[in-house]
Design a protein around this motif. Structure first.
Motif, mmCIF file in Angstrom:
data_model
loop_
_atom_site.group_PDB
_atom_site.id
_atom_site.type_symbol
_atom_site.label_atom_id
_atom_site.label_comp_id
_atom_site.label_asym_id
_atom_site.label_seq_id
_atom_site.Cartn_x
_atom_site.Cartn_y
_atom_site.Cartn_z
ATOM 1 N N ALA A 311 4.450 10.297 -0.691
ATOM 2 C CA ALA A 311 5.034 11.560 -0.694
ATOM 3 C C ALA A 311 4.811 12.285 0.787
ATOM 4 N N HIS A 312 3.492 12.256 1.020
ATOM 5 C CA HIS A 312 3.045 12.875 2.159
ATOM 6 C C HIS A 312 2.806 11.727 3.423
ATOM 7 N N GLU A 313 2.644 10.725 3.216
ATOM 8 C CA GLU A 313 2.397 9.786 4.291
ATOM 9 C C GLU A 313 3.282 8.638 4.424
ATOM 10 N N GLY A 314 4.078 8.390 3.598
ATOM 11 C CA GLY A 314 5.032 7.302 3.497
ATOM 12 C C GLY A 314 4.534 6.007 2.839
ATOM 13 N N ARG A 315 5.196 4.915 2.789
ATOM 14 C CA ARG A 315 4.871 3.928 1.813
ATOM 15 C C ARG A 315 3.769 2.979 2.622
ATOM 16 N N PHE A 316 3.992 3.007 3.958
ATOM 17 C CA PHE A 316 3.269 2.214 4.703
ATOM 18 C C PHE A 316 1.672 2.536 4.399
ATOM 19 N N ILE A 317 1.583 3.784 4.624
ATOM 20 C CA ILE A 317 0.129 4.177 4.604
ATOM 21 C C ILE A 317 -0.315 4.127 3.201
ATOM 22 N N ALA A 318 0.570 4.374 1.950
ATOM 23 C CA ALA A 318 -0.052 3.890 0.918
ATOM 24 C C ALA A 318 -0.395 2.505 0.574
ATOM 25 N N ARG A 319 0.261 1.592 1.001
ATOM 26 C CA ARG A 319 -0.116 0.078 1.119
ATOM 27 C C ARG A 319 -1.207 0.186 1.736
ATOM 28 N N GLN A 320 -1.607 0.732 3.140
ATOM 29 C CA GLN A 320 -2.746 0.420 3.631
ATOM 30 C C GLN A 320 -3.951 0.997 2.996
ATOM 31 N N VAL A 321 -3.717 2.401 2.291
ATOM 32 C CA VAL A 321 -4.806 2.692 1.394
ATOM 33 C C VAL A 321 -5.166 1.816 0.063
ATOM 34 N N TYR A 322 -4.134 1.379 -0.495
ATOM 35 C CA TYR A 322 -4.415 0.418 -1.573
ATOM 36 C C TYR A 322 -5.062 -0.828 -1.076
ATOM 37 N N ALA A 323 -4.635 -1.231 0.160
ATOM 38 C CA ALA A 323 -5.140 -2.732 0.650
ATOM 39 C C ALA A 323 -6.728 -2.470 0.900
ATOM 40 N N GLU A 324 -6.961 -1.284 1.219
ATOM 41 C CA GLU A 324 -8.599 -0.774 1.608
ATOM 42 C C GLU A 324 -9.339 -0.890 0.165
ATOM 43 N N THR A 334 -6.460 -1.328 -9.102
ATOM 44 C CA THR A 334 -6.076 -1.556 -7.586
ATOM 45 C C THR A 334 -5.029 -2.642 -7.105
ATOM 46 N N ALA A 335 -5.261 -3.824 -7.593
ATOM 47 C CA ALA A 335 -4.479 -4.830 -7.692
ATOM 48 C C ALA A 335 -3.152 -4.603 -7.818
ATOM 49 N N LEU A 336 -2.909 -4.077 -8.948
ATOM 50 C CA LEU A 336 -1.676 -3.902 -9.748
ATOM 51 C C LEU A 336 -0.922 -2.712 -8.625
ATOM 52 N N VAL A 337 -1.611 -1.532 -8.415
ATOM 53 C CA VAL A 337 -0.838 -0.756 -7.674
ATOM 54 C C VAL A 337 -0.727 -0.935 -6.188
ATOM 55 N N HIS A 338 -1.478 -1.903 -5.682
ATOM 56 C CA HIS A 338 -1.391 -2.250 -4.436
ATOM 57 C C HIS A 338 -0.147 -3.082 -4.360
ATOM 58 N N ALA A 339 0.163 -3.997 -5.472
ATOM 59 C CA ALA A 339 1.636 -4.683 -5.568
ATOM 60 C C ALA A 339 2.686 -3.898 -5.568
ATOM 61 N N LEU A 340 2.487 -2.810 -6.303
ATOM 62 C CA LEU A 340 3.820 -1.864 -6.494
ATOM 63 C C LEU A 340 4.245 -1.072 -4.989
ATOM 64 N N GLN A 341 3.214 -1.199 -3.925
ATOM 65 C CA GLN A 341 3.536 -0.587 -2.695
ATOM 66 C C GLN A 341 4.711 -1.427 -1.915
ATOM 67 N N PHE A 342 4.846 -2.701 -2.291
ATOM 68 C CA PHE A 342 5.845 -3.384 -1.454
ATOM 69 C C PHE A 342 7.144 -3.226 -2.171
ATOM 70 N N ASP A 343 8.018 -3.913 -1.494
ATOM 71 C CA ASP A 343 9.624 -3.891 -2.015
ATOM 72 C C ASP A 343 10.270 -5.359 -2.195
ATOM 73 N N GLY A 344 11.083 -5.403 -3.119
ATOM 74 C CA GLY A 344 12.019 -6.517 -3.090
ATOM 75 C C GLY A 344 11.322 -7.697 -3.805
ATOM 76 N N ALA A 345 11.574 -8.869 -3.200
ATOM 77 C CA ALA A 345 10.889 -9.974 -3.690
ATOM 78 C C ALA A 345 9.439 -10.160 -3.646
ATOM 79 N N GLU A 346 8.796 -9.350 -2.679
ATOM 80 C CA GLU A 346 7.358 -9.539 -2.289
ATOM 81 C C GLU A 346 6.795 -8.760 -3.504
ATOM 82 N N ARG A 347 7.369 -7.807 -3.949
ATOM 83 C CA ARG A 347 6.864 -6.776 -4.740
ATOM 84 C C ARG A 347 6.691 -7.417 -6.332
ATOM 85 N N ARG A 348 8.154 -8.289 -6.616
ATOM 86 C CA ARG A 348 7.836 -9.135 -7.684
ATOM 87 C C ARG A 348 7.036 -10.299 -7.715
#
Length: 444
Positions: A311-324, A334-348
Motif C-alpha cells: 500500500a505504501h511502497e508498491g508491489r515491487f518493494i514488497a517483493r524485495q522485502v520478502y525476498a530478503e 515467508t516462502a508463501l507470502v513471497h510467492a503472493l507478491q508475484f502475478d499471473g502464471a508465476e504466482r501460481r
C-alpha cells in the motif's frame, strides 16, 4: 564602547548524520551519487521538519539538525533510517546509501543561525560510534526517550571519543540492519532469533553466558546450544517467552492498549495492528518487520505486513522485502507470502512450489484455492481450475479438522474466517458436480 549582544544559549537536542562510504560512492559514480544525495536530502529535510526540527549546518556529506525535544529527534532518526532501509532494497549493495546518526542533548550557543557547544560536538562523535544504518544516543537522550519510544536499546557503555575530555556513555537502537559497535557493555537478544528456541512449560528462560552457550531452562530440564547457532549476540541476557503465543495475543487484544517495548511475537503483532489502525505506518512497519524476522510460521502477521508495504511502497518493494526475509529468516510463511507478491502464471507456479516443498503448511492450500477461484478469475474459471480449487479446499479443511491449521495463526479470528469461507466455497463446488482431482505435491 557599545556592549556586545548577549550570547544566546538554550538547551537543544542535536542530530548528526553522515553518509557511510561517501568518498567511495563519489569515486565510483560522482553524478549518480550527487543526484541520490540531493533526493535523499529533500526527504531527510521533510522528516526533520515533520518532527519540529531544523537543519542548521551541512558540510559535504554531513548534516546537523536541531530539535526542541530529544524524543522528536529520535523519532526523526528512526523515520530516516527506516526510509533509507526501504529505499536500499531496490539498489545494488555497492550503491546503497546509508547514514550513521548520533543524537545528544545539552546547552548550545547560537551564532548566525549556526549552533556551537558540547552537545553539538558529542552528537558528531556519537555518529561515528553508530553502525551503518544505525543510531547512537547519549545517556541523557536515552533517559528522555526510553519510556516514550517502543524500540529496543543496547547499552554500549562509556566510550572515549575524539576531542571530548570525558567518556561518553552511549546507547544504540537495535534494529534489523544496525550492528553493534565493538566492545559492547551489554547486549540484547536478536528479536528474530527466538524462532529457534524450543518452548516447554509455563515459560522459557534463555540465559546467554560468557562462554557462548545458550541455556534453556524449563520443566524438561536444562539444555545448551552454542549462542552463534541460536542467533544470539553475546554476554549474559535473560528473555522470557510465552508458551502459548496465540493465547498471549488473545489476552493482549482483550486488555487493549499499546505495549511498551514489546519483545515477543504477540506483543509486536498487537502493537503493529494498533499503530496501523491509527495511521502510524512507520511504527507499524517497524513492529511488523521485527516480528517477520523472528522466523516464525504464523501467516497472518506476514500477510498484514506485505499488504502494508504494498500500500505504501508498491508491489515491487514488497517483493524485495520478502525476498530478503526469505533469504535471511526463511520459513514456510515467508516462502508463501513471497510467492503472493508475484502475478499471473508465476504466482501460481510459486504457490505450487511452496506446497510441493511444504505439504504440511495448511494455509498454503487456502491461498492456492483462492488463486483458482471464481472470485479471482471470474467467468473465465475453467473446469480444471474448479477441480484445483475444490481439492485445495478439501486439503485445507482436512488440516483444520485434524488440528493442523490453527497453530499457524496468531489471530484465531482470521483462521476462523478462512475456515468459514472454505466451507461455503467447498459446499458450492460440491453442488456444482465437479469432483476433486489430485494436485501436484499432495493427495487429497
Amino acid at each position: 564602547m557599545p556592549r556586545s549582544p548577549p550570547v544566546k544559549r538554550r538547551v537543544a537536542a542535536i542530530l548528526a548524520a553522515d553518509i557511510v562510504g561517501f568518498s567511495r560512492l563519489i569515486a565510483e559514480d560522482e553524478d549518480g551519487t550527487l543526484q541520490q544525495l540531493a533526493a535523499y536530502r529533500n526527504v531527510l529535510d521533510d522528516f526533520v521538519a515533520h518532527h519540529g526540527g531544523r537543519v542548521f549546518n551541512t558540510a559535504g556529506n554531513s548534516i546537523m539538525c536541531e530539535f526542541a525535544s530529544a524524543v522528536e529527534a529520535t523519532r526523526a532518526a528512526i523515520d530516516i533510517q527506516d526510509y533509507m532501509r526501504t529505499q536500499n532494497l531496490a539498489s545494488p549493495h555497492n550503491r546503497r546509501v546509508q547514514f550513521r546518526i548520533g543524537i545528544s542533548v545539552g546547552e548550545v550557543v547560537e551564532r548566525q543561525n549556526d549552533l556551537l557547544g558540547m552537545a553539538v560536538n558529542i552528537a558528531a562523535r556519537l555518529e561515528t560510534l553508530a553502525s551503518p544504518g544505525g543510531i547512537c544516543l547519549s545517556r541523557a537522550v536515552h533517559e528522555a526517550v526510553s519510556g516514550q519510544i517502543a524500540v529496543p536499546f543496547i547499552d554500549i557503555g562509556e566510550r572515549q571519543v575524539k576531542n571530548i575530555p570525558f567518556p561518553v556513555h552511549a546507547f544504540t537502537i537495535a534494529g534489523p540492519d544496525a550492528g553493534i559497535p565493538a566492545e559492547p557493555r551489554r547486549s540484547s537478544l536478536r528479536p528474530w532469533a527466538m524462532s529457534s528456541l524450543a518452548v516447554t512449560g509455563a515459560c522459557l528462560i534463555v540465559l546467554v553466558g560468557a562462554g557462548g552457550l545458550v541455556s534453556y531452562g524449563g520443566p524438561s530440564g536444562p539444555m545448551e546450544q552454542p549462542a552463534a547457532e541460536a542467533g544470539i549476540l553475546s554476554p549474559a541476557q535473560t528473555f522470557l517467552l510465552p508458551v502459548d503465543p496465540v493465547e498471549a495475543f488473545s489476552g493482549l487484544v482483550q486488555r487493549g492498549g499499546q505495549i511498551d517495548d514489546p519483545h515477543s511475537a504477540p506483543g509486536l503483532y498487537h502493537n503493529a495492528l494498533l499503530l496501523e489502525a491509527k495511521g502510524e505506518a512507520i511504527g507499524a512497519h517497524r513492529a511488523y518487520y521485527t516480528l517477520a524476522r523472528m522466523g516464525l510460521d504464523f501467516v497472518d502477521p506476514h500477510l498484514r505486513y506485505a499488504a502494508l508495504v504494498r500500500a505504501h511502497e508498491g508491489r515491487f518493494i514488497a517483493r524485495q522485502v520478502y525476498a530478503e526475509l526469505n533469504e535471511d529468516a526463511p520459513t514456510r510463511a515467508t516462502a508463501l507470502v513471497h510467492a503472493l507478491q508475484f502475478d499471473g502464471a508465476e504466482r501460481r507456479a510459486r504457490l505450487d512450489a511452496v506446497i510441493e516443498t511444504h505439504p504440511d503448511y495448511a494455509p498454503a492450500y487456502f491461498l492456492l484455492a483462492e488463486e483458482h477461484s471464481e472470485d479471482r478469475v471470474g467467468s473465465l474459471q475453467t473446469a480444471h481450475e474448479r477441480r484445483v480449487e475444490q481439492a485445495a479446499l478439501a486439503e485445507f479443511l482436512k488440516a483444520h479438522e485434524e488440528g493442523r491449521l490453527m497453530p499457524f495463526f496468531l489471530d484465531q479470528s482470521v483462521a476462523a474466517d478462512w475456515v468459514e469461507r472454505a466451507h461455503k466455497r467447498h459446499a458450492r463446488l460440491s453442488l456444482s458436480g465437479e469432483s476433486a482431482s489430485a494436485l501436484p505435491g499432495f493427495d487429497p
